[in-house]
Design an enzyme around this catalytic site. Structure first.
Site, PDB file in Angstrom:
ATOM      1  N   SER A  50       0.885  -1.180  -0.006  1.00 39.43           N
ATOM      2  CA  SER A  50       0.025  -0.204  -0.013  1.00 39.43           C
ATOM      3  C   SER A  50       0.940   1.328  -0.043  1.00 39.43           C
ATOM      4  O   SER A  50       2.030   0.968   0.595  1.00 39.43           O
ATOM      5  CB  SER A  50      -0.857   0.032   1.278  1.00 39.43           C
ATOM      6  OG  SER A  50      -1.451   1.241   1.564  1.00 39.43           O
ATOM      7  N   TYR A  56      -2.450  -0.878  10.337  1.00 42.23           N
ATOM      8  CA  TYR A  56      -2.351  -0.979   9.014  1.00 42.23           C
ATOM      9  C   TYR A  56      -0.763  -0.739   8.353  1.00 42.23           C
ATOM     10  O   TYR A  56      -0.166  -1.230   7.659  1.00 42.23           O
ATOM     11  CB  TYR A  56      -3.566  -0.184   8.241  1.00 42.23           C
ATOM     12  CG  TYR A  56      -3.496  -0.570   6.962  1.00 42.23           C
ATOM     13  CD1 TYR A  56      -4.244  -1.642   6.530  1.00 42.23           C
ATOM     14  CD2 TYR A  56      -3.258   0.464   5.936  1.00 42.23           C
ATOM     15  CE1 TYR A  56      -4.808  -1.840   4.968  1.00 42.23           C
ATOM     16  CE2 TYR A  56      -3.262   0.040   4.594  1.00 42.23           C
ATOM     17  CZ  TYR A  56      -4.035  -1.175   3.969  1.00 42.23           C
ATOM     18  OH  TYR A  56      -4.363  -0.979   2.700  1.00 42.23           O
TER      19      TYR A  56
HETATM   20  P1  NAD Z   1     -11.527  -6.000  -0.044  1.00 48.71           P
HETATM   21  O1  NAD Z   1     -12.130  -5.773   1.266  1.00 48.71           O
HETATM   22  O2  NAD Z   1     -12.387  -5.613  -1.159  1.00 48.71           O
HETATM   23  O3  NAD Z   1     -10.885  -7.294  -0.273  1.00 48.71           O
HETATM   24  C1  NAD Z   1     -10.387  -8.161   0.901  1.00 48.71           C
HETATM   25  C2  NAD Z   1     -10.287  -9.533   0.852  1.00 48.71           C
HETATM   26  O4  NAD Z   1      -9.618 -10.075   1.844  1.00 48.71           O
HETATM   27  C3  NAD Z   1     -11.647 -10.116   0.531  1.00 48.71           C
HETATM   28  O5  NAD Z   1     -11.595 -11.185  -0.228  1.00 48.71           O
HETATM   29  C4  NAD Z   1     -11.922 -10.893   2.222  1.00 48.71           C
HETATM   30  O6  NAD Z   1     -12.570 -11.888   1.980  1.00 48.71           O
HETATM   31  C5  NAD Z   1     -10.460 -11.116   2.377  1.00 48.71           C
HETATM   32  N1  NAD Z   1     -10.002 -11.592   3.654  1.00 48.71           N
HETATM   33  C6  NAD Z   1     -10.489 -10.581   4.755  1.00 48.71           C
HETATM   34  N2  NAD Z   1     -10.148 -11.144   5.932  1.00 48.71           N
HETATM   35  C7  NAD Z   1      -9.825 -12.444   5.617  1.00 48.71           C
HETATM   36  C8  NAD Z   1      -9.223 -13.755   6.431  1.00 48.71           C
HETATM   37  N3  NAD Z   1      -9.334 -13.585   7.511  1.00 48.71           N
HETATM   38  N4  NAD Z   1      -8.929 -14.843   5.490  1.00 48.71           N
HETATM   39  C9  NAD Z   1      -9.101 -14.568   4.161  1.00 48.71           C
HETATM   40  N5  NAD Z   1      -9.616 -13.839   3.602  1.00 48.71           N
HETATM   41  C10 NAD Z   1      -9.719 -12.823   4.062  1.00 48.71           C
HETATM   42  O7  NAD Z   1     -10.325  -4.936   0.017  1.00 48.71           O
HETATM   43  P2  NAD Z   1      -9.344  -4.584  -1.169  1.00 48.71           P
HETATM   44  O8  NAD Z   1      -9.555  -2.978  -0.895  1.00 48.71           O
HETATM   45  O9  NAD Z   1      -9.745  -5.049  -2.438  1.00 48.71           O
HETATM   46  O10 NAD Z   1      -7.837  -4.696  -0.403  1.00 48.71           O
HETATM   47  C11 NAD Z   1      -7.194  -5.969  -1.082  1.00 48.71           C
HETATM   48  C12 NAD Z   1      -5.718  -5.534  -0.559  1.00 48.71           C
HETATM   49  O11 NAD Z   1      -5.206  -4.406  -0.991  1.00 48.71           O
HETATM   50  C13 NAD Z   1      -5.503  -5.478   0.800  1.00 48.71           C
HETATM   51  O12 NAD Z   1      -4.401  -5.948   1.350  1.00 48.71           O
HETATM   52  C14 NAD Z   1      -5.624  -3.936   1.003  1.00 48.71           C
HETATM   53  O13 NAD Z   1      -4.674  -3.596   2.312  1.00 48.71           O
HETATM   54  C15 NAD Z   1      -4.992  -3.544  -0.231  1.00 48.71           C
HETATM   55  N6  NAD Z   1      -4.766  -1.990  -0.371  1.00 48.71           N
HETATM   56  C16 NAD Z   1      -6.203  -1.770  -0.712  1.00 48.71           C
HETATM   57  C17 NAD Z   1      -6.011  -0.291  -1.137  1.00 48.71           C
HETATM   58  C18 NAD Z   1      -7.624   0.393  -1.214  1.00 48.71           C
HETATM   59  O14 NAD Z   1      -7.393   1.519  -1.507  1.00 48.71           O
HETATM   60  N7  NAD Z   1      -8.531  -0.474  -1.609  1.00 48.71           N
HETATM   61  C19 NAD Z   1      -5.157   0.238  -1.311  1.00 48.71           C
HETATM   62  C20 NAD Z   1      -3.803  -0.254  -0.795  1.00 48.71           C
HETATM   63  C21 NAD Z   1      -3.877  -1.472  -0.480  1.00 48.71           C
END
Ligand code: NAD
Length: 260
Positions: A142, A155
């Protein structure tokens, strides 16, 4: 290069992970999706991936807080598909609160899912990738792997940890045909971002609109959300032959946020 390989994407029932799983399937990879959600919705996505891209897709319900389930997920994938060639450590959660009010159980869950799960999964795929002298590990970091924001202590700590784990694994695997990189997105419009809006409204005393424009998009000079598809395209490139010399890198895709 990717055709016929197996890609395991943690946290791929939603958001960025689902886009990455679809993008690898579009390149002809068999897919292990993982994550939480209603079983009929997960099954719908699994079938969509199989039908749309003509590959095999399986779902693992492994809980990323539980090392034994992570190891079992990798063993099952290797048994079903013969190998795990591409590992994307993407599962992640967020909690927004000042440190003195931050629930310790949220700290533990964020460190477990966002950081330790990546270690356990890399540990589980390492010997197979080294033996085959080919592998790709892509860790979802991130912008918060490079800089901090207030109220996101767990985080930010976890994502800085992911950057360190990425560099260390890259050095260890460099002579084995295995690259290890991290993608560092800025804000991507997914359920993870949507869910933190009410917490941020409370922590900062702001309205929903103020959070979107003065906190989220304020950080990004482009004033645009990054898209899941853009992140997925970068993951596909990192798995390609042309990316063989990229390893140990933390690649920003953040609309200029970390150029500040
Ligand atoms: P999201 O909430 O849409 O997806 C998260 C996924 O993780 C889901 O499939 C959920 O079921 C799974 N998950 C959560 N807890 C779990 C567990 N205990 N066991 C198995 N699976 C689990 O979120 P996203 O925004 O798509 O995030 C995905 C990644 O990208 C994360 O690592 C997040 O930190 C990173 N990220 C997101 C952003 C953003 O702005 N959305 C920015 C930077 C980094």
């Amino acid at each position: 290069m990717i055709q016929g390989k197996t890609a395991l994407v943690t946290g791929s029932t939603s958001g960025i992970g689902l886009a990455i799983a679809s993008a690898f399937a579009a390149q002809g990879a068999n897919i292990v999706i993982n994550g939480l959600g209603a079983s009929h919705e997960i099954e719908e996505e699994r079938l969509r991936i199989e039908h749309e891209f003509g590959v095999q897709a399986r779902h693992s319900a492994a809980d990323m807080r539980k090392p034994a389930e992570i190891i079992e997920m990798v063993i099952e994938a290797e048994k079903n598909f013969g190998s795990v060639d591409i590992l994307v450590n993407n599962a992640g959660i967020q909690h927004v609160a000042p440190i003195d009010e931050f629930p310790p159980e949220q700290w533990d869950a964020i460190i477990a899912i966002n950081l330790s799960a990546a270690f356990h999964a890399i540990r589980a795929v390492a010997s197979g990738m080294k033996k085959r002298n080919w592998g790709r590990v892509i860790n979802m970091a991130s912008a918060h792997a490079l800089i901090a924001s207030p109220f996101k202590s767990a985080y930010v700590a976890a994502k800085h940890g992911v950057a360190g784990l990425t560099k260390t694994a890259a050095l260890e695997f460099a002579r084995h045909g295995v690259t290890v990189n991290a993608i560092a997105p800025g804000y991507v419009w997914t359920p993870l971002v949507e869910h933190q809006i009410p917490e941020t409204m409370a922590a900062r005393g702001m309205t929903r609109d103020q959070v979107i424009h003065d906190v989220l998009l304020d950080a990004q000079p482009t004033k645009e959300f990054v898209t899941s598809e853009q992140v997925a395209a970068l993951a596909v490139f990192l798995a390609s032959g042309n990316a063989a010399s990229i390893t140990g890198a933390i690649l920003s895709i953040d609309g200029g946020w970390t150029a500040h």
